[in-house]
Design an enzyme around this catalytic site. Structure first.
Site, short mmCIF file in Angstrom:
data_model
loop_
_atom_site.label_atom_id
_atom_site.label_comp_id
_atom_site.label_asym_id
_atom_site.label_seq_id
_atom_site.Cartn_x
_atom_site.Cartn_y
_atom_site.Cartn_z
N ARG A 109 19.82 -32.98 22.52
CA ARG A 109 18.52 -33.41 22.00
C ARG A 109 18.52 -34.87 21.56
NH1 ARG A 109 18.25 -27.81 18.97
NH2 ARG A 109 20.46 -28.31 19.10
N GLU A 121 28.28 -26.22 12.30
CA GLU A 121 27.79 -25.20 11.37
C GLU A 121 28.13 -23.82 11.93
OE1 GLU A 121 23.57 -25.37 10.86
OE2 GLU A 121 23.57 -23.98 9.17
P1 AMP Z 1 26.33 -30.61 12.36
O1 AMP Z 1 27.53 -31.14 13.11
O2 AMP Z 1 26.67 -29.38 11.58
O3 AMP Z 1 25.66 -31.66 11.52
O4 AMP Z 1 25.32 -30.10 13.45
C1 AMP Z 1 24.48 -30.97 14.05
C2 AMP Z 1 24.18 -30.54 15.46
O5 AMP Z 1 24.04 -29.13 15.61
C3 AMP Z 1 22.89 -31.16 15.86
O6 AMP Z 1 23.08 -31.68 17.16
C4 AMP Z 1 21.89 -30.04 15.85
O7 AMP Z 1 21.14 -30.09 17.01
C5 AMP Z 1 22.69 -28.76 15.79
N1 AMP Z 1 22.35 -27.91 14.63
C6 AMP Z 1 23.18 -27.55 13.62
N2 AMP Z 1 22.60 -26.75 12.76
C7 AMP Z 1 21.35 -26.56 13.21
C8 AMP Z 1 20.21 -25.82 12.74
N3 AMP Z 1 20.27 -25.08 11.61
N4 AMP Z 1 19.09 -25.89 13.46
C9 AMP Z 1 19.03 -26.62 14.59
N5 AMP Z 1 20.05 -27.33 15.09
C10 AMP Z 1 21.19 -27.31 14.41
#
Ligand code: AMP
Length: 187
Positions: free
Chosen positions: A75, A112
């Site tokens: 995205r 996550e």
């Molecule tokens: P993070 O590395 O945990 O900050 O995750 C970021 C990436 O995971 C981004 O590219 C988001 O598109 C996706 N992502 C993580 N958690 C979510 C969520 N709750 N909703 C949508 N996308 C998420």
């Protein structure tokens, strides 16, 4: 079945980028797995006025401070392409592991939900180029922190980070050190 929960923003003459995000964001409980509230920004991108508004907001926040914009698969690519065009800046694609040819830098990181690997081709920009990182959601910060390491290992200077939606409870900012992090909406 997951059904989206959308918020309602009153119709006003000049909506801010944050208004647009709040008006179009869709949240899906327990997707892609139990306990995750998935924040779907595709409806924001699918509305022309909202998409223009978030791109303009990110460009103006970092105006004149970056030579290139790095989008994180997938995205982040949508944002980076539009920002690069609007700001007359170069575009870098930070890809998931195993998709790039030639000499690549690799970073492993935790998500996550799960773990992953990101890669960047070397030698695309002059050393010291100022790079803005963009993505849709800042959750735990692992993805953006890994991207920041790739940018710095490639010999570039990190301008900052532009994100549409920050999940504040996960405190992803704490993993980004002193980086200049701008988020349009924090939930
Ligand atoms: P993070 O590395 O945990 O900050 O995750 C970021 C990436 O995971 C981004 O590219 C988001 O598109 C996706 N992502 C993580 N958690 C979510 C969520 N709750 N909703 C949508 N996308 C998420």
């Amino acid at each position: 079945m997951n059904s989206p929960e959308t918020s309602t923003v009153p119709s006003i003459v000049a909506r801010t980028a944050a208004d647009e995000v709040n008006a179009h964001l869709a949240s899906y409980p327990d997707f892609p797995k139990d306990g995750i509230l998935f924040q779907d920004l595709n409806p924001v991108f699918a509305n022309a006025a909202a998409f223009r508004s978030i791109i303009d907001a990110l460009v103006s926040r970092f105006q004149g401070q970056f030579d290139a914009v790095a989008g994180i698969e997938a995205r982040g690519f949508l944002l980076a392409a539009a920002i690069g065009y609007a700001a007359d800046a170069a575009v870098l694609a930070v890809r998931k592991g195993g998709k790039l040819p030639g000499t690549v830098l690799t970073e492993e990181y935790d998500l996550e939900y799960g773990s992953a690997r990101l890669e960047l081709e070397v030698g695309q920009l002059p050393a010291g180029s100022r790079v803005l990182i963009v993505d849709d959601v800042l959750a735990t910060g692992g993805t953006i922190a890994a991207t920041a390491r790739l940018v710095e290992r490639a010999g570039y200077s990190l301008t900052g980070v532009g994100v549409v939606l920050e999940l504040a409870d996960l405190n992803g900012r704490s993993r980004l050190g002193a980086a200049d992090v701008h988020t349009i909406v924090s939930v």
